[in-house]
Design a protein around this motif. Sequence first.
Motif, PDB file in Angstrom:
ATOM      1  N   THR A 133      -3.818   1.325 -16.825  1.00 25.98           N
ATOM      2  CA  THR A 133      -2.536   1.993 -16.716  1.00 25.98           C
ATOM      3  C   THR A 133      -1.588   1.423 -17.764  1.00 25.98           C
ATOM      4  N   ALA A 134      -0.633   2.211 -18.121  1.00 25.28           N
ATOM      5  CA  ALA A 134       0.417   1.717 -19.012  1.00 25.28           C
ATOM      6  C   ALA A 134       1.649   1.333 -18.211  1.00 25.28           C
ATOM      7  N   THR A 135       1.624   1.633 -16.897  1.00 22.01           N
ATOM      8  CA  THR A 135       2.810   1.388 -16.070  1.00 22.01           C
ATOM      9  C   THR A 135       2.412   0.917 -14.680  1.00 22.01           C
ATOM     10  N   ALA A 136       2.432  -0.393 -14.453  1.00 17.55           N
ATOM     11  CA  ALA A 136       2.160  -0.921 -13.114  1.00 17.55           C
ATOM     12  C   ALA A 136       3.026  -2.142 -12.864  1.00 17.55           C
ATOM     13  N   SER A 137       3.821  -2.059 -11.827  1.00 17.12           N
ATOM     14  CA  SER A 137       4.679  -3.183 -11.447  1.00 17.12           C
ATOM     15  C   SER A 137       3.818  -4.237 -10.730  1.00 17.12           C
ATOM     16  N   PRO A 138       4.344  -5.439 -10.567  1.00 17.23           N
ATOM     17  CA  PRO A 138       3.599  -6.470  -9.826  1.00 17.23           C
ATOM     18  C   PRO A 138       3.222  -6.010  -8.407  1.00 17.23           C
ATOM     19  N   ARG A 139       4.078  -5.249  -7.741  1.00 18.70           N
ATOM     20  CA  ARG A 139       3.773  -4.751  -6.394  1.00 18.70           C
ATOM     21  C   ARG A 139       2.571  -3.811  -6.438  1.00 18.70           C
ATOM     22  N   ILE A 140       2.546  -2.930  -7.424  1.00 17.09           N
ATOM     23  CA  ILE A 140       1.418  -2.002  -7.576  1.00 17.09           C
ATOM     24  C   ILE A 140       0.141  -2.779  -7.881  1.00 17.09           C
ATOM     25  N   MET A 141       0.223  -3.771  -8.764  1.00 23.96           N
ATOM     26  CA  MET A 141      -0.949  -4.576  -9.101  1.00 23.96           C
ATOM     27  C   MET A 141      -1.503  -5.275  -7.862  1.00 23.96           C
TER      28      MET A 141
END
Length: 168
Positions: A133-141
Amino acid sequence: TGAGKSLCFMLPALLLPGITMIIYPLLSLMNDQARRVRELGAKPTILRGGQSLEERNSLWRELEEGESRILITNPETLGSKNVLDHLRELRISLLVVDEVHTVTQWGETFRPSYLELKGIIKKLKPLQITAFTATASPRIMDRLTHILFDGRKAHVVMGNPDRPNICY
């Protein structure tokens, strides 16, 4: 964004033995990636909803006989018992989830099939799992670690998010 993310799984797909299965969130992305794979001289197979029995039989044959080693699909199609039974008979060397941020952003709202990927991965037992992904916040990770990697710590490679090729 044109930064070469697809190269990170397309090159291994061409070099690894067995099948690389790439999961995309949208049919347009599936078709675009299939076009790109063809331009590289490889033969992709697209597994999607709405295919006839003849189409499905043809694609299973292509995969079994090694005519195609790149399988492009979406999470909804993987929910079919018949599809999973066929896939379990194939050697999945690499399972790729592209645009992986959609797993958590869409999975808990209008794409619940994304949350089923954990069970699907356990059934298919791919040799390796990668997610891009080019867009993942720490919460998503953190959430992805539990959904895709069964709580095991994933090896994270992160590039600079600055995209000078995009102007607003």
